[in-house]
Design an enzyme around this catalytic site. Structure first.
Site, PDB file in Angstrom:
ATOM      1  CD  GLU A   1      41.246  82.224  52.132  1.00 25.65           C
ATOM      2  OE1 GLU A   1      41.895  81.533  52.947  1.00 25.65           O
ATOM      3  OE2 GLU A   1      41.022  81.855  50.967  1.00 25.65           O
TER       4      GLU A   1
ATOM      5  CB  CYS B   1      45.980  83.343  58.852  1.00 25.12           C
ATOM      6  SG  CYS B   1      46.553  83.532  57.158  1.00 25.12           S
TER       7      CYS B   1
END
Lengths: 484, 539
Positions: B244, B278
């Site tokens: 990720e 993110c």
């Protein structure tokens, strides 16, 4: 043996650039376009069956029946199914969301990853090339196929046929050896599928790491056969195992590699093996062209001959070889001990070691002490033995009372674990490997009042509201826990 | 008992402590796990897994509930820890991580039985007698490496999936959040089976040691540079990895959008956690015609959020470390755009003010890497096509935000780009949308988590067949020696007749292949059964 034409670096780069442009142009997006390409795969195989059978002559000498049942047939079947199921696979999924998220229209969109690389091996060059390819086509991913140089007949034929049936701007064959594959691996792919051995699998994974490319590795290993003599019919077991070992001259990643059997039953099993060998006419194996095949190359032939000369086991059937035709008769060894040459690496040839153990329990411990196999076979009708195998061992697949047949089951995912690899293939599983799931939400503007508490400045009133919304875990009552 | 996702929603009873306790248990100091303990810990995990106790669904549920209580009982401590590590307000930690993390754990708790049930393969004439089944098995012993920014959600969400799937799991949280990571290491053995679920703390030497070993799955959340290092190490051990990562998540603005609302939702995504998210909207692609109004709308929102300014607000976080502070400062120092709002910094407190920079070009310093800070570059575009080209010239982002009320505009952007997620008219919220996979594409990552996706990530699909001996008679045709008769029967079985190609390049009656296939298989199978003359007795 036809001379395999290797592609140049310029041809490799051209293939890559062309496929990137094709993907960007959206050519592979419409489902009807993909279905057409899939139909073309079926026609390619159907219309060139004889040529395909012929193309094996120089290396594996794969019998016609094995080409039909093991290579072309399953692919044709699965491709037709892919066409029928593609609408279902590709449809965007509306998520069943909790009440407060319903208005967000949360949806999972299925989208192609991009341009992919498929590296396939020599042992099932049609099946193991087309299985990933049809998944890539279905997913909307242009694909470069790097075929094996060790089976030049098939690779030459496929390099010739593919551009005649499939859209050249989206699907390309690249032939070559180590330098060509190294060049391919330096490029940035959106997914790489590799079928082969663990050594090269590590090289592929390392190259993929540079570009953060996701990969599927279908590797191998030693797939054990555990025989529980108390609850099975040794005659049928012997026939099935010997059959499994002799197909493709043992050169199958899910071939039964070695047998574990309680030593008290070894004699009876060896008798059963001898009977089965006669029934299967194994003594024809060196000469037959319809029913048995060859070792793919001189290098592999020498490797196997070496195993035969260094093994300390006792031959009970077979043992004959024909160097000119690279033939080894299916050969069974008894009393093979730990440390034997036959127990070192994946045999990948028609040699079957029988390893006597004390009992079924010791067999299970042996299996668990070794690298995780791609498939574990067990012949037993004892439910406790079956459950012990389910619970105490790990393997890509676990199959009872037969060998190889699982490869024909279209609905089962095919995958390794540990040293035998990772990533699932077959039908929708292949499609999923080449697809990424794109989450999507659409937050109505009218929801703004509900969202007000998330904005700073955070005041006591806001905190109070949040304590209600996002706070507490309700412990289940004692009654509920008891019934869980 | 199955629960639908509506019932999973948390209920107000016994509310979580949201204010810190004056006599609170102290947060322990951060201690790195000694490198030579790491192989011992791993061996312990392997042995504990081998005992088979994680097979029990009851055991997994019990551990999951304990994990939920670990979070709930100690939430005030987590708030303190993150205030110390990230300068994040207690309230922001509540808003961003409490509900979302608990939901992950409780979803796993309520669904683990359903998710782990073996699946029967779809019925097929040829194989139904062999009972083809797909077992859901734990991959084994897995590793989760998590970053500093949403440490609860990014660590414990997937950790719940690992537990639910029956794995032993070790977590390596970030050394950049020392209070948080030390707290986790202290709490884990108090709530969870200490031989199956562990925390390993440390930095590069400890992570390197961990990565020397084979793991049955690794989940890495972080930046792409380290991801490449993780993947390279994993290649040696053939460990499967999910990543990720991040990247620059663009926001595309429709000139006709509701500017006030757009600015509010976009700016919120940028300032939450001081931009260290993110999926933060990294930069905005704004039509030239509305740039000034857009910027003004953003300024207005910032005044609403921080009436006394961000630095004195208790609702604005700090940059995690001096080195990240310097990194972001460097990006801003080197920009060739114009700073039209903010720009204030304080290296002592690692404070960077929410900042808006206009006139930013594609090759600006602010566009060279993921900002991961509270700076919003505004890139002017002529039209949506230019915005789309700009996005496509760069790495696929983790998220793509489109602010528009026009269906055609939204569809055009979505269909002509690739991204982990595409979100209309908001930022950040999609990561809590239950049932949506959270993951990237290309350099933004591979693999998904949240909900069942976490469970699936840590699950091995083990196919099984059970071929009864009595079927032997039916299998006659597969054995050598092969002859014409056997070949014919297999030809019929495996090569169904196909509609012919038409001159126009289409296929005659091509829509009917499904039923045609089934019909031919049934016909042939009956034929094979007939000529095989099965004897249903053991030979």
């Amino acid at each position: 043996m036809p001379e395999l034409k290797y592609n140049s670096a310029a041809e490799i780069d051209d293939a890559y650039e062309t496929l990137q442009a094709t993907f960007r142009a959206g050519t592979t997006r419409p489902l009807s376009w993909r279905k057409h390409q899939l139909n073309q795969v079926v026609l390619l195989l159907r219309e060139n069956l004889d040529a395909i059978v012929q193309s094996f002559a120089g290396d594996l000498g794969k019998p016609r029946v094995e080409v039909i049942t093991g290579e072309v047939g399953p692919i044709v079947r699965r491709t037709i199914q892919s066409v029928a199921l593609l609408d279902e696979w590709a449809s965007d999924e509306r998520v069943a969301a909790p009440d407060w998220q319903q208005s967000w229209s949360p949806t999972v969109l299925k989208r192609p990853k991009g341009v992919v690389l498929v590296i396939s091996p020599w042992n099932f060059p049609v099946f193991l090339t087309f299985q990933p390819l049809i998944g890539a086509i279905a997913a909307g991913c242009p694909a470069v196929l790097k075929l094996s140089e060790i089976g030049p007949g098939v690779s030459t034929l496929l390099a010739d046929l593919l551009p005649k049936y499939l859209d050249r701007s989206a699907y390309r064959v690249i032939n070559g050896g180590v330098p060509e594959v190294t060049h391919l691996l330096r490029l940035k792919w959106d997914h790489i599928t590799y079928t082969g051995n663990g050594t090269v699998g590590r090289i592929v994974a390392k190259a993929a790491a540079e570009h953060l490319t996701p990969i599927t590795l279908e590797l191998g290993g030693k797939s054990p056969v555990l025989i529980d003599p108390n609850t099975t019919n040794l005659k049928i077991v012997a026939k099935r195992v010997l059959w499994g070992k002799s197909r493709n001259a043992g050169q199958i990643c899910v071939a039964p590699d070695y047998v574990l059997i309680p030593r008290a039953a070894q004699d009876a099993f060896v008798e059963a093996i001898k009977e089965a060998a006669a029934e299967l006419r194994l003594d024809d194996a060196l000469a037959s062209t319809d029913s048995y095949g060859s070792i793919v190359s001189e290098g592999h032939y020498r490797r196997l001959r070496n195993l035969m000369t260094t093994s300390s086991g006792t031959i009970v059937v077979g043992g004959n070889t024909n160097e000119e035709r690279r033939r080894i008769a299916p050969t069974v060894y008894r009393d093979v001990k730990e440390g034997d040459s036959l127990l070192e690496g994946e045999i990948f040839g028609p040699l079957l070691p029988i390893v006597p153990v004390d009992d079924v329990r010791q067999a299970i411990e042996y299996i668990d002490a070794h690298p995780r196999p791609l498939v574990l076979y067990a012949f037993t009708e004892d439910p406790e033995v079956k459950q012990a195998l389910r619970d105490e061992t790990r393997s890509g697949g676990l199959h009872f009372n037969d060998v190889l047949s699982q490869a024909g089951v279209d609905q089962l995912p095919f995958a390794g674990v540990g040293e035998s690899g990772y990533g699932n293939l077959t039908l929708k599983y292949t499609y999923d490997e080449f697809t990424y799931l794109r989450g999507s939400v659409d937050i109505p503007l009218t929801l703004e009042p509900n969202l007000s508490t998330r904005y700073p400045p955070y005041t006591p009133a806001v905190i109070e509201a949040l304590a209600i919304k996002s706070g507490a875990v309700q412990a289940p009552t004692a009654a509920a826990t008891a019934s869980a | 008992m199955t629960l639908d996702s509506n019932k999973v929603r948390l209920v107000m009873s016994d509310p979580v402590q949201l204010q810190s306790e004056p006599e609170a248990v102290k947060i322990p100091p951060f201690i790195s796990t000694p490198v030579d303990h790491i192989p011992v810990i791993r061996a312990t995990l392997k042995n504990a897994f081998k005992t088979g106790r994680t097979k029990s669904i009851q055991f997994r549920r019990q551990q999951l509930l304990s994990l939920a209580y670990l979070i709930k009982d100690n939430f005030h401590l987590f708030q303190q820890a993150l205030a110390s590590d990230l300068g994040r307000s207690h309230h922001e930690t509540t808003i961003l991580e409490l509900g979302s993390t608990l939901t992950e754990v409780m979803t796993a708790y309520h669904n683990v039985a359903k998710w782990s049930k073996p699946e029967k393969a779809r019925w097929s004439l040829n194989y139904f007698a062999m009972n083809p089944t797909i077992r859901k098995e734990p991959k084994g012993v897995v590793l989760i490496i998590s970053p500093f920014n949403y440490p609860l959600w990014v660590s414990l969400g997937p950790f719940a999936g690992a537990i639910a799937a029956g794995n032993a799991c070790t977590l390596k949280p970030s050394e950049l959040t020392p209070a948080f990571s030390a707290l986790l290491a202290e709490l884990f053995p108090k709530y969870l089976d200490p031989d199956l679920y562990t925390v390993i703390n440390g930095a590069i030497p400890e992570a390197t040691k961990l990565l020397e070993f084979q793991w049955d799955h690794i989940l890495f959340t972080g930046g792409s540079r380290i991801a490449s290092i993780v993947l390279t190490a994993a290649a040696k051990t053939l460990s499967p990895v999910s990543t990720e990562l991040g990247g620059k998540s663009p926001a595309v603005i429709d000139p006709n959008c509701d500017l006030k609302l757009t600015a509010r939702r976009l700016v919120w995504g940028k300032v939450a956690n001081a931009g260290q998210t993110c999926i933060a909207p990294d930069y905005a692609l704004v039509p030239k015609s509305i740039v000034d109004q857009f910027v003004q709308a953003c300024k207005d929102v910032l005044s609403d959020f921080y009436p006394e300014g961000a630095e004195s607000s208790d609702s604005f976080a700090r940059i995690v470390s001096p080195s990240h502070f310097n990194r972001i400062k460097g990006l801003l120092d080197r920009t060739e755009g114009e700073i039209v709002y903010g720009g204030g910094m304080n290296s002592q407190t690692k404070f960077i003010e929410p900042t808006i920079v206009t006139g930013v070009k594609g090759n600006d310093s602010l566009m060279g890497e993921e900002i991961f800070g509270p700076i919003l570059p505004v890139i002017e575009v002529e039209n949506v096509d230019e915005a789309i080209d700009f996005i496509n010239a760069r790495d696929h982002p983790l998220s793509l935000y489109v602010f528009s009320s026009n269906r055609a505009f939204k569809d055009k952007v979505a269909e002509n780009t690739q991204s982990g997620a595409v979100v209309m008219n908001d930022t950040l919220t999609h990561c809590v949308a239950e049932g949506l996979p959270f993951g990237g594409i290309g350099p933004s990552g591979s693999g998904y988590h949240t909900g069942k996706y976490s469970f699936d990530m840590f699950t091995h699909l083990r196919s099984t067949l059970d071929n009864p001996t009595f079927l032997e008679r039916l299998l006659w045709a597969r054995y050598p020696p092969y002859n014409e008769q056997k070949a014919k029967s297999f030809m019929l079985l495996t090569l169904p007749s196909m509609p012919a190609r038409t001159a126009a390049g289409g296929y005659a009656g091509s829509k009917r292949w499904g039923p045609l296939l089934i019909a031919s298989v049934v016909a042939v199978s009956s034929f094979v059964l007939l000529i095989g003359r099965p004897r249903l007795v053991r030979a």
